[in-house]
Design a protein around this motif. Sequence first.
Motif, PDB file in Angstrom:
ATOM      1  N   CYS A 205      32.501  30.617  33.860  1.00 39.90           N
ATOM      2  CA  CYS A 205      31.938  31.686  34.683  1.00 39.90           C
ATOM      3  C   CYS A 205      32.085  31.387  36.173  1.00 39.90           C
ATOM      4  N   LEU A 206      32.015  30.104  36.532  1.00 37.97           N
ATOM      5  CA  LEU A 206      32.123  29.725  37.936  1.00 37.97           C
ATOM      6  C   LEU A 206      33.567  29.540  38.386  1.00 37.97           C
ATOM      7  N   THR A 207      34.500  29.600  37.438  1.00 37.13           N
ATOM      8  CA  THR A 207      35.904  29.401  37.771  1.00 37.13           C
ATOM      9  C   THR A 207      36.462  30.591  38.547  1.00 37.13           C
ATOM     10  N   THR A 208      37.181  30.284  39.596  1.00 33.33           N
ATOM     11  CA  THR A 208      37.828  31.312  40.408  1.00 33.33           C
ATOM     12  C   THR A 208      39.326  31.315  40.137  1.00 33.33           C
TER      13      THR A 208
ATOM     14  N   GLY B 196      33.570  42.856  30.585  1.00 31.23           N
ATOM     15  CA  GLY B 196      33.830  42.917  29.145  1.00 31.23           C
ATOM     16  C   GLY B 196      32.578  43.225  28.353  1.00 31.23           C
ATOM     17  N   VAL B 197      31.451  42.613  28.732  1.00 31.63           N
ATOM     18  CA  VAL B 197      30.184  42.875  28.042  1.00 31.63           C
ATOM     19  C   VAL B 197      29.763  44.329  28.227  1.00 31.63           C
TER      20      VAL B 197
ATOM     21  N   PHE C 209      39.248  36.187  42.192  1.00 32.64           N
ATOM     22  CA  PHE C 209      37.996  36.682  41.619  1.00 32.64           C
ATOM     23  C   PHE C 209      37.481  35.633  40.641  1.00 32.64           C
ATOM     24  N   ARG C 210      36.202  35.720  40.320  1.00 30.79           N
ATOM     25  CA  ARG C 210      35.601  34.778  39.376  1.00 30.79           C
ATOM     26  C   ARG C 210      35.668  35.334  37.958  1.00 30.79           C
ATOM     27  N   LEU C 211      35.837  34.413  37.011  1.00 34.47           N
ATOM     28  CA  LEU C 211      35.894  34.829  35.613  1.00 34.47           C
ATOM     29  C   LEU C 211      34.583  35.458  35.161  1.00 34.47           C
ATOM     30  N   TYR C 212      33.503  35.096  35.854  1.00 34.76           N
ATOM     31  CA  TYR C 212      32.200  35.683  35.503  1.00 34.76           C
ATOM     32  C   TYR C 212      32.267  37.201  35.555  1.00 34.76           C
TER      33      TYR C 212
END
Length: 222
Positions: A18-21, A199-200, A190-193
Amino acid sequence: MLALVIVGVFVLVVVLLCLTTLRIFLTYGRIGENDHLVMEITAWRKLFYYKYEIPLLKMGNGDEGVELSAHVEKAGEQSFHEDKKKLTPPKVKRWYENYQILLHDIRDFQPIFRHFLKRIRCDKFEWHTRIGLGEAGATGALTGLAWGIKSSIITVFSQYVLLRSVPKLSVQPVWNDQLVQTQFRCILHFRLYHVFAAGVKLLVKLSKKRDWKILFPIPFRT
């Protein structure tokens, strides 16, 4: 105890993701009839690296259609593999039909997509062009048209994506030659979060519709 460790590792992986950019580097160049498109995706200071390169379009004869040749390179690999696909009129028609159906089905989800696009940051946007028709009047008119198109595109683009730097645009007329040269560079991140969140939201909206066929309107045949 083992279950707690597994749960802890799972939670840690989810948090890290989630924190990965993700950073996306787009480069496109056209000189004469030669096109060159490169897309690079990196994360964790290039520990993850994926490169997709389309150096040219090969025109086939007769029913063979157009052959698209792409070079794909991944992190840690010394070589790349070449991916070739042929585009025939029936295949293009099927893709267009798939696109029209998908576009109709996702109309209700446009607010979710717009919200996601607003989370994308553009660090660089450069678009430089040299054009000439060999005649001063026509070249001048085409130069003005090119400026208008670029201005419209950047206006629409800025409504969906946050620009963090001033776009650099140029159109240079070439009065005594016939040519079209263009160079485009863009850096997005952008962040994967935000991808997971979008998606949710899509899944929740789909569950309310109770129509899971929206996800796969028709098979994407090759």
